[in-house]
Design a protein around this motif. Sequence first.
Motif, PDB file in Angstrom:
ATOM      1  N   GLN A  85       0.705  -1.609   0.009  1.00 47.69           N
ATOM      2  CA  GLN A  85       0.247   0.473  -0.113  1.00 47.69           C
ATOM      3  C   GLN A  85       0.893   1.212  -0.137  1.00 47.69           C
ATOM      4  N   SER A 124       1.048   4.095  -3.008  1.00 49.13           N
ATOM      5  CA  SER A 124       0.437   5.595  -2.738  1.00 49.13           C
ATOM      6  C   SER A 124       1.486   6.230  -3.803  1.00 49.13           C
ATOM      7  N   LYS A 182       2.038   6.479  -7.111  1.00 47.86           N
ATOM      8  CA  LYS A 182       1.000   7.448  -7.923  1.00 47.86           C
ATOM      9  C   LYS A 182       1.295   8.844  -7.947  1.00 47.86           C
ATOM     10  N   GLU A 219      -2.705   9.860   3.055  1.00 41.21           N
ATOM     11  CA  GLU A 219      -3.551   9.200   2.544  1.00 41.21           C
ATOM     12  C   GLU A 219      -3.815   8.122   2.826  1.00 41.21           C
ATOM     13  N   GLN A 241      -6.942   5.127   3.484  1.00 40.11           N
ATOM     14  CA  GLN A 241      -7.322   4.068   3.028  1.00 40.11           C
ATOM     15  C   GLN A 241      -7.748   2.729   3.768  1.00 40.11           C
ATOM     16  N   GLU A 247     -10.506  11.433  -3.027  1.00 44.00           N
ATOM     17  CA  GLU A 247     -10.954  10.283  -2.094  1.00 44.00           C
ATOM     18  C   GLU A 247     -10.972   9.683  -1.218  1.00 44.00           C
TER      19      GLU A 247
END
Length: 457
Positions: free
Chosen positions: A15, A19, A22, A142, A146, A196
């Motif tokens: 993860q 992130s 991206k 972020e 998530q 998001e």
Amino acid sequence: MVEKGVKLGSITSHQIFTSLNKWHGLSTALRRVIQDNSGVKNAVLDKVSGSVLWDRAVFVLSARCNAKEIDEVLGLREKRKGLPMEEALYFREAIVALRLAKQVIKAQQGWRANAIAHLNRTGGFSRSLANSCTDWPCLLLELLSQAAEIDHFQPKLVINNIDVLRNATLNDDSSVCASLYHDSFIWRIIALGANERCLPVILVTSDSYYSYQAYMDFGFPDIFISREAFGWTPQQAKMHMVPDYFSHSEWAVAAEVLGPTPRHLFELYALKQSNHYQKMMGGESSTFEDIVDAYLAYLQISVVNPAMDRALGLLQKFAADAQSGKISKDKLRFGAPWRHPPKTDDPTLCIKWAKLQLIDFVQSFINTEFGINYLADCSLEIFDDPSAVALVEVGLLYAQRDPSFIRPISRGIQRCLVRWLVQQQMQMSFQNLLQYLWQRIIRGRSYRHLMLEVGYK
């Protein structure tokens, strides 16, 4: 909070890579990390994918990290007996990946160091450079967003006194200037929330900018959802503060003078722990009341007096707007104490009028025992008063919802308002005193009909 998410298994190395990848090109930075930590230059690294480079960098960094320190962060020593080896490795990998992400971001920011220094010298603007300085906190936000899961991991972020960041000064060129950093950070929080579904972010501040101006600057009217000041009840505050921070006798004084506001209590505790307080307590006649008096003086000088100066500026702006016809006639109706602002743009007359209005309002507010029920007669007349609006806007008063009262934000601020009024009255010249008495007797405010009534709940 991210480390806690790792402990719960909600945040993984994959993860973190997803992130980070991206928004960032990772290949060059990952090769640099691998070479710096392994001391080997490998031509094969130039041909592999980013995910392979990430796994290799995590492996290399794991060998250099202190395993004992990682286990302490994860609390593995306490639960090692019931934890399978594979699961422990899984958690360790996530912590190492988090440190790797920080190294990557730091390396990329280092490449922009000269550009940031040039930006600070010239005073320009660059969104990409500002974003590079806020990459790390935004990555953590972020990841937390998530990983959030109902009844398992529900993080929220509370940022105290974010206005300090907006007004801070820069001592070196390690980052962009504070105001640019602040704006970039807020922009990216808003983007995360809009795109998001970011975790809840609560800004705790007495700066009215975030209630009255920020939504216009950032273009999101609904992003700052409340102007209300929330705090502890006296019982809740006592449960949190006694006896860990204050003794019962100290708590009685602090609650009586400052109230149960968390900000005041923790600042008072910090002052109590400081060397200055220890020196004061070394004297035979010194008591806890002395440090409370010192803290009240600090509030007066650093919080209330500057806020009252800003309120005077808002009232001067009201006078200028009234002179130019920007204020509706309903707000300047017959009988309103503020109906006759100066008819010229003389700044001396405007400041005298503004100060007279503010003194008159504070006196009438004291007469109502610091509580005005703005829904008492369903007219909302208090919000036509520019002095009331100004004091709410600068963060000294707040409008609570139920019961519907305008109050000082704390008992400490309430005491400072009284001190400000007494100081202004003592400094009045004879002519100003006559003008003040004329204002109070002929045009003065009276909000006693909006006071709390007996039996009101």
